[in-house]
Design a protein around this motif. Sequence first.
Motif, PDB file in Angstrom:
ATOM      1  N   LEU A  29       0.811  -1.219   0.000  1.00  0.00           N
ATOM      2  CA  LEU A  29       0.000   0.000   0.000  1.00  0.00           C
ATOM      3  C   LEU A  29       0.842   1.265   0.000  1.00  0.00           C
ATOM      4  O   LEU A  29       0.448   2.277  -0.568  1.00  0.00           O
ATOM      5  CB  LEU A  29      -0.938  -0.002   1.215  1.00  0.00           C
ATOM      6  N   ALA A  32       2.636   1.594  -3.715  1.00  0.00           N
ATOM      7  CA  ALA A  32       1.804   1.458  -4.919  1.00  0.00           C
ATOM      8  C   ALA A  32       1.852   2.735  -5.750  1.00  0.00           C
ATOM      9  O   ALA A  32       1.712   3.838  -5.229  1.00  0.00           O
ATOM     10  CB  ALA A  32       0.368   1.141  -4.516  1.00  0.00           C
ATOM     11  N   PRO A  35      -2.691   3.416  -7.324  1.00  0.00           N
ATOM     12  CA  PRO A  35      -3.656   2.819  -6.392  1.00  0.00           C
ATOM     13  C   PRO A  35      -5.078   2.830  -6.949  1.00  0.00           C
ATOM     14  O   PRO A  35      -5.531   3.833  -7.508  1.00  0.00           O
ATOM     15  CB  PRO A  35      -3.542   3.708  -5.147  1.00  0.00           C
ATOM     16  N   TYR A  37      -8.740   1.436  -5.352  1.00  0.00           N
ATOM     17  CA  TYR A  37      -9.430   0.854  -4.191  1.00  0.00           C
ATOM     18  C   TYR A  37     -10.758   0.289  -4.688  1.00  0.00           C
ATOM     19  O   TYR A  37     -11.681   1.028  -5.024  1.00  0.00           O
ATOM     20  CB  TYR A  37      -9.639   1.950  -3.148  1.00  0.00           C
ATOM     21  N   ASP A  74      -2.586  -0.875  -9.191  1.00  0.00           N
ATOM     22  CA  ASP A  74      -2.332  -1.593  -7.940  1.00  0.00           C
ATOM     23  C   ASP A  74      -3.667  -1.688  -7.210  1.00  0.00           C
ATOM     24  O   ASP A  74      -4.100  -0.729  -6.557  1.00  0.00           O
ATOM     25  CB  ASP A  74      -1.302  -0.830  -7.091  1.00  0.00           C
ATOM     26  N   TRP A 527      -5.120   6.287  -0.637  1.00  0.00           N
ATOM     27  CA  TRP A 527      -6.053   5.263  -1.104  1.00  0.00           C
ATOM     28  C   TRP A 527      -7.519   5.687  -1.119  1.00  0.00           C
ATOM     29  O   TRP A 527      -8.357   4.995  -1.719  1.00  0.00           O
ATOM     30  CB  TRP A 527      -5.898   4.005  -0.252  1.00  0.00           C
TER      31      TRP A 527
END
Length: 818
Positions: A29, A32, A35, A37, A74, A527
């Motif tokens: 995390l 990354a 990102p 989510y 990611d 994130w």
Amino acid sequence: MQPEPYDPRVIEPKWQRIWAQTGIYRVDLLRARRPFYNLTEFPYPSAEALHVGHVYTYCGADTYGRYRRMLGDDVFQPTGFDAFGIHSENYALHVGRHPMELTVENTARYRRQMEELGTLFDWTYAVDTSRPEYYRWTQWIFLRLYKAGLAYRARAPVNWCPTCLTVLANEQVIGGLCERCDSTVVQREMEQWFLRITAYADRLLAGHAEADFPEVTVTLQRNWIGRSEGAEIVFRAVNGPDIPVFTTRPDTLFGATYLVLAPEHPAVAAVSTPEQAPLVEAYAAQARTKRELERVAAEREKTGVCTGGEAINPATGERIPIWVADYVLMGYGTGAIMAVPAHDERDYAFARTHRLPIRVVVAPPGWQGELLEAAYTGEGTLVNSGPFDGMPSEEARTAITQWLAERGQGRPAVTYRLRDWLISRQRYWGPPIPIIYCNRCGIVPVPEEDLPVRLPYVRDFRPKGTGVSPLAMVPEFVNTTCPQCGGPGRRETDVSDTFLDSSWYFLRYPSAHRQDVPFDPEMTRKWLPVDLYAGGIEHSTLHHLYARFVTMALHDLGCLEFSEPFKKLRLHGLIIKDGAKMSKSRGNVVNPDEYVHRYGADTLRLYLLFLGPYEEGGDFTDAGIRGITRFLTRVWRLVPESAAREPAPAAEEPYDPAILAPMHRAIATVQADIEALHFHTAIAAIMSYSNWLTQNRARLPEAAWREAVRTLLLLLAPLAPHIAEELWERLGEPYSIHQQPWPSYDPQLLEQRTVTLVIQVDGKVRDRVEVPAGLDAAQAREVALGRPRIARILDGRKLRDVIYVPDRLVNLVTAPAG
């Protein structure tokens, strides 16, 4: 040699084990670069196991998450358990187990099922709302809201479920019934804890512009919040206090011929005459026992009692009677209405029943002064309205409001249907509300350093129906010390609503490893908000709305840098069985374990997503799922043959890329469909592409065939991860297919290229026809024989041979006569 049969019972556990061992789905995390989510609503562990509706939700979101990984993102796809609350406690009561023990078993079972589906959930960040390390921060959020004036305690009429033996928020009452057990909800007056969500009503409406929500969600939330613009008008009681009313139609003020107060209105006693007071009190007592939905039902008779009191209509100066009626609710507007029977259906029915005056003040088109046979609620021209006669009603709304304001008798106003969020629950299985009551200091919040206030193990956790939680029966929990004065104190014994637990869980996932803060600032900044959230339409005015409110409040308190929790929200549909909603009583509940063990997880995943549009769901049938098994078996047979073919030489002759135009079209179609969550059409495109492969295997050069098969597996990988991984390995490709990039397509090859096919009979040109490029010999023969001119020339003669030059000509060679 007979090819090895497709057996998901062998390959699926194999790859689930390898994926777990290699940690393929874990995301760093902190490091990354792209990102993304990807989140689905976490389940209540409130039954024996996951049902097929859960599987449908997770497989759709999982497919999208895998696709985004292949695009280079990611992808963080965590999950956990909404383990506290009435749902889980009721299940524990049903099976005769303690929820503190049963929840551990249930969450383990749910996790096993989710892993067997081949999902890419990262379990290292899992959360469980019933664990102290989680609900410590739920209590922390409550305290932050309390200190900001957004949490308060008040005595109020509340919804009471006589079966669940607890209060319910308005949002948890569906059609007058408990949303959990379908019992008829009744009214009680109790001291409860509320969160001031109404302070965010306008923000919640405006926030729809900041996020990508389905139109149905926006509509449901707008209707639930129920913002109404109008005017607050003051009617002076002849003997009693001023009575403000809210109306969205101030243009009808001159037609107000009586006032109606809710039975709970504080002015009722003051305006009631001695002769009428006993009747009014009896009526009010009876009204308080009725459910809100029953009171406002359009079809029921409009009952009421005259108080004997009167008020002055500020527009006409007339004295008008004041009534009490249960169709007026204290919770909406001011709890009082000006009744304009000529222009409101409820007021009209009430006036006709009780023989009250009906005065037209907005003339319908063509009105000639006749009596109305029904209330006219549309727009028109004002009549019987003094200086405003002749004015269009829309214009009169503003003009009359301004006129009243200048005289100190009214003002523009806005009201809402939304009510503050009631979070107190008189149950056991939930986070204790972190409040202490002290005779000297009053209400005292538990110091943050003393969190969590742990839920003790209580053997007899059944709700008592007395209006207090079972925790009230535990002296060692209740009795404590006041943190302010050091004197004796009593803990709050209600627990908070499970929807408070889930209102912030998405904030916790990236910081689940931190025990010193609820959400790490750097992780949260990187994130959140959630990029894609998949949920159910039933949560539009519950969880989704609560999550938005809590996020906005935490933003205002300086805890978050954003105010909307989800960038994009998508709703999944409902799965039914053989045309009917699933239920145990019908005997048509689909147990996903049974189908995973019989057909395999990939088959179940594909079948559910093939049923119809993701936002609509579909009808589950056993016959349909067998069709998916046949499709995967055909794919299975394609690859071993590919692997068994002679390896391509180091310097194989190049081939025309156009020969793989169907592959490029398949990539473009599947990509667009998955991006739009149209999984059913993506699967149909893959099926069509696999059929093309089967029909053209003989004419494709080795290198083209291998590229075409690789692409088939890459397209299939997000949807059916196990079989794609297994066949990828059998092709000799590097581990893992789920770490490969999404295939690219050539836009120039998306248009289906056509060629002119020359048709000869015995070497002589007889016809020409435009056909799609890439036909095989059988297809070219079929086209040629289907041409009317060729049929006349052949006239029944037998064919000795068919010579086909791809994309150029087909020569039909006939047998000699005789």
